[in-house]
Design an enzyme around this catalytic site. Structure first.
Site, PDB file in Angstrom:
ATOM      1  N   LEU A   1       0.823  -1.212   0.000  1.00  0.00           N
ATOM      2  CA  LEU A   1       0.000   0.000   0.000  1.00  0.00           C
ATOM      3  C   LEU A   1       0.857   1.262   0.000  1.00  0.00           C
ATOM      4  CD1 LEU A   1      -2.677  -1.066   2.638  1.00  0.00           C
ATOM      5  CD2 LEU A   1      -2.912  -1.073   0.148  1.00  0.00           C
TER       6      LEU A   1
ATOM      7  N   GLY B   1       6.930   4.033   4.269  1.00  0.00           N
ATOM      8  CA  GLY B   1       7.186   5.181   5.134  1.00  0.00           C
ATOM      9  C   GLY B   1       8.615   5.165   5.618  1.00  0.00           C
ATOM     10  N   GLY B   2       8.896   6.026   6.601  1.00  0.00           N
ATOM     11  CA  GLY B   2      10.256   6.112   7.116  1.00  0.00           C
ATOM     12  C   GLY B   2      10.668   4.891   7.908  1.00  0.00           C
ATOM     13  N   PHE B   3       9.672   4.105   8.398  1.00  0.00           N
ATOM     14  CA  PHE B   3       9.999   2.993   9.281  1.00  0.00           C
ATOM     15  C   PHE B   3       9.652   1.634   8.698  1.00  0.00           C
ATOM     16  CE2 PHE B   3       8.757   6.526  12.242  1.00  0.00           C
ATOM     17  CZ  PHE B   3      10.057   6.923  12.469  1.00  0.00           C
TER      18      PHE B   3
ATOM     19  N   THR C   1       7.192  -0.833   5.436  1.00  0.00           N
ATOM     20  CA  THR C   1       6.281  -0.975   4.310  1.00  0.00           C
ATOM     21  C   THR C   1       4.927  -1.439   4.827  1.00  0.00           C
ATOM     22  OG1 THR C   1       8.156  -1.614   2.912  1.00  0.00           O
ATOM     23  CG2 THR C   1       5.968  -2.075   2.068  1.00  0.00           C
ATOM     24  N   VAL C   2       3.851  -0.927   4.216  1.00  0.00           N
ATOM     25  CA  VAL C   2       2.493  -1.282   4.617  1.00  0.00           C
ATOM     26  C   VAL C   2       1.873  -2.180   3.548  1.00  0.00           C
ATOM     27  CG1 VAL C   2       0.221  -0.412   5.284  1.00  0.00           C
ATOM     28  CG2 VAL C   2       2.269   0.911   5.827  1.00  0.00           C
TER      29      VAL C   2
ATOM     30  N   LYS D   1       1.667  -3.001   8.879  1.00  0.00           N
ATOM     31  CA  LYS D   1       2.922  -2.258   8.734  1.00  0.00           C
ATOM     32  C   LYS D   1       4.076  -3.142   9.187  1.00  0.00           C
ATOM     33  CE  LYS D   1       4.046   1.525  11.205  1.00  0.00           C
ATOM     34  NZ  LYS D   1       4.118   2.957  11.565  1.00  0.00           N
TER      35      LYS D   1
ATOM     36  N   ASP E   1       4.769  14.284  13.667  1.00  0.00           N
ATOM     37  CA  ASP E   1       5.034  14.019  12.252  1.00  0.00           C
ATOM     38  C   ASP E   1       3.768  14.261  11.427  1.00  0.00           C
ATOM     39  OD1 ASP E   1       6.638  13.404  10.114  1.00  0.00           O
ATOM     40  OD2 ASP E   1       6.453  11.238  10.326  1.00  0.00           O
TER      41      ASP E   1
END
Length: 671
Positions: free
Chosen positions: A352, A355-357, A359-360, A374, A470
């Site tokens: 989907l 992000g910085g931390f 994958t979703v 996530k 954030d």
């Protein structure tokens, strides 16, 4: 009279035979296993210093990090600098240390930086809320002008040391420069000229070794250590060293112990029962003969039936109830295998976003729920802290405009996974700037509603003492009705009501970071207000928060917006698809939102509104009330209010999030 149970001579002989043939090696322990079980001993320290530490009473094979005991204090030397060990937390693999040479003052004879290159203990200010204090050792006649406003202390013989907890520009000169990490919360001590106290409180380092091997070894009953031959990991067990866990020989020992004990117990039970039954039958027979009575068995069948009914009842109960689930802070704990199956082994077609931390992925649980999973990139101690932080915050928050957390894996799982409700319509950023999308997909009423609902979500967070830290359009999701779901709480912080700010290293996304937070390292709820101001500008402009393809002065959207508003050029900022020039009502509302964004983007946090006020203003704009102001007042760019806006100072947004506080003399963390 109850029969008396006595041991038959043959039974005693069998027990003696078994006990005399039990393995004698079961009572012996490997010397390395015994040695590494002992924690490092020094003075009255209560720290559980085991693996990866060695030294003193722990032989070198117990760990690669050698400690010494000096002044009744555990010491560790990293890159020629000696540190006192103040704390060690094995669960997070973090160690708190303080420079020994600065323990009694800052006038030292040798000037050594704290560097951590090629060391297993690493300095990571981004996740440990650390900064540097920089010290300049200068002769009195050669102090550079940049140091004149710093704190200073005389070291005798015409030598002075200047120090500051703030970032300093690159420096070249005659002064020796030393950078030492400190906790962010101790920056105030430096400003109060209590620098020695700040340095004594130390700072944190992260152990970067592979602790996963040690956990497996410990779980199997072993003690962690190293192979003195090749330096690799070794698991010391009762029966000797193993490469990973106490399996193989250790398991054979366990099997031998279990078999021996089990065999003896079973034999005792069997022989006891046989002997008891024989004695009982003999007494019953003798009693029946003497009394000439017939005893009919009346209870055995009933007992069996009762047992059967109980078993059937228990079986029925178990089959009619779901499998027991574990919960962490009230959210369900999933197994890695469950989520692996739900995402089809994390198939790339189910991604989907990133992000910085992590994958979703989109997933389907066995109970029919569609979820977003996530998957964190790493499972080290820093990620575990963020992972637990997000779980703990979201578990206690419930709001229609916050994404719902369904569950997570255990922090000891193979990977760190978070399970959220699935939000089908993507992010606001995608609809504004995404590939293949057009801004016409988000007409003005939807954009204004996004602003209102996002503000309501942030106001709810602040009312519950949480700062998001954030806020950006990539973290604002839209459901199938284009309603807002604010997501991604990995950087969020609890914010106590009895403090004005939290001292912490600046974190966030470039283009959204509060400039005062960036400059003073003081996080407040007004930091979220600034980031939300950038979101408001994105909603009216459809432009990215940072775009290096724009003119240099316009790379940051916040700077660009402030300039356009001050120069009465709002029409150049607004997305032309919104009909700013043609629709007076749309122009009136857009102008009001731009004015609110201008207030949110003020460089000084005290000039920004709180989120409750932002919500009230946006609701007024949405209902077209606008606080009772007349349309002509809003549109007249030459009103007193517009003149005041033009005269206001333009806030400066940082181009990037700070990674190192001191340029040129920063704490080294290279490998």
């Amino acid at each position: 009279m109850k029969p008396k149970l006595t041991l038959h001579p043959s039974f005693i002989f069998v027990l003696l035979l078994i006990s005399t043939n039990a393995p004698t090696y079961l009572c012996e322990e490997d010397a390395r296993y015994t040695n590494c079980r002992n924690a490092f001993t020094c003075g009255d320290t209560k720290l559980d210093l085991r693996y990866p530490f060695s030294g003193e009473n722990r032989d070198s094979y117990c760990g690669e990090e050698k400690l010494t005991c000096e002044k009744q204090v555990p010491m560790i030397t990293i890159n020629d600098a000696k540190y006192r060990i103040l704390d060690w937390r094995n669960t997070t693999q973090t160690i708190t240390v303080a420079r020994d040479d600065y323990w009694d003052g800052i006038c030292v004879s040798e000037y050594k930086n704290s560097t951590f290159g090629n060391a297993h203990f690493q300095y990571d200010q981004q996740y440990n809320d650390l900064g540097n204090v920089t010290l300049f050792y200068c002769p009195s006649d050669s102090a550079p002008s940049i140091l004149t406003e710093f704190y200073q202390e005389s070291c005798g013989a015409g030598k002075f040391v200047f120090y500051t907890p703030l970032p300093v520009p690159p420096y070249s000169g005659n002064c020796a420069v030393v950078a030492i990490p400190i906790f962010e919360t101790n920056a105030s001590l430096v400003r109060e000229n209590k620098i020695t106290e700040a340095l004594r409180n130390g700072f944190e380092l992260n152990w970067e070794g592979d602790n996963g091997e040690c956990e497996k070894c410990s779980d199997s009953g072993g003690e962690c250590g190293v192979d003195e031959g090749d330096g690799g990991f070794q698991c010391f067990c009762v029966d000797g060293p193993h490469s990973a866990t106490c399996k193989g020989k250790r398991n054979n020992v366990g099997v031998a112990i279990g078999a021996t004990v089990g065999g003896v117990a079973a034999l005792v039970v069997i022989l006891g029962c046989v002997y008891f039954m024989i004695q009982r039958r003999r007494k019953i027979y003798q009693k029946s003969r003497s009394m000439e009575l017939f005893i009919a068995p009346t209870s055995s069948g009933d007992t069996f039936a009762s047992t059967t009914i109980t078993s059937q009842s228990l079986s029925s109960y178990q089959s009619s109830n779901p499998v027991t689930r574990s919960y962490y802070f009230g959210v369900q704990v999933f197994t890695y295998e469950e989520l692996e199956e739900a995402t089809k082994n994390f198939d790339a077609s189910r991604e989907l976003g990133e992000g910085g931390f992590g994958t979703v992925y989109k997933g389907e649980l066995k109970d029919g729920r569609t979820v977003a999973v996530k998957r964190h990139y790493e499972s080290n101690s820093r990620r575990i802290v963020q992972f637990m932080n997000e779980v703990q915050i979201l578990a206690r928050l419930r709001h229609k405009n916050l994404v719902t957390l369904f569950g997570c894996t255990s922090k000891h799982s193979r990977e760190l996974l978070l399970v959220y409700e699935f939000i089908p319509n993507g992010t606001v950023a995608y609809h504004l700037q995404g590939r293949g999308s057009k801004s016409t997909l988000l007409p003005w009423p939807i954009r204004l509603n996004i602003a209102v609902e996002t503000a309501e979500a942030l106001a709810y967070l602040h009312a519950n003492d949480v700062i998001h830290r954030d806020v950006k359009t990539n973290n604002i999701l839209l459901d199938d009705q284009f309603c807002v779901k604010v997501a991604d709480f990995g950087l969020s912080r609890d914010f106590p009501t009895d403090v004005t700010h939290v001292s912490t290293a600046p974190q966030g996304t470039p283009g959204y970071v509060d400039p005062e937070y960036y400059q003073c390292y003081q996080l407040t709820d007004k930091s979220d207000v600034y980031s939300f101001g950038v979101v408001l500008v994105e909603l009216i402009s459809s432009l990215q928060a940072v775009d290096i393809n724009r003119n240099r002065s316009d790379v940051n959207l916040s700077n660009m917006a402030i300039k356009k508003i001050q120069n009465q050029e709002l029409h150049e900022l607004v997305d032309p698809y919104l009909g700013f020039e043609k629709d007076p009502a749309m122009r009136r509302m857009t102008t009001a939102v731009a004015e609110l964004a201008f207030r949110c983007l003020q460089q000084e946090r005290d000039l920004r509104p709180c989120m409750d006020e932002v919500v009230e203003i946006l609701r007024g704009i949405k209902s077209d009330g606008l606080g009772g102001r007349e349309e002509t007042e809003i549109l007249d760019i030459r009103t007193d209010e517009a003149i005041l806006l033009k005269k206001a100072h333009s806030p400066v947004s940082p181009n990037s999030v700070v990674d190192n506080w001191v340029s040129g003399s920063s704490v080294s963390n290279s490998s």
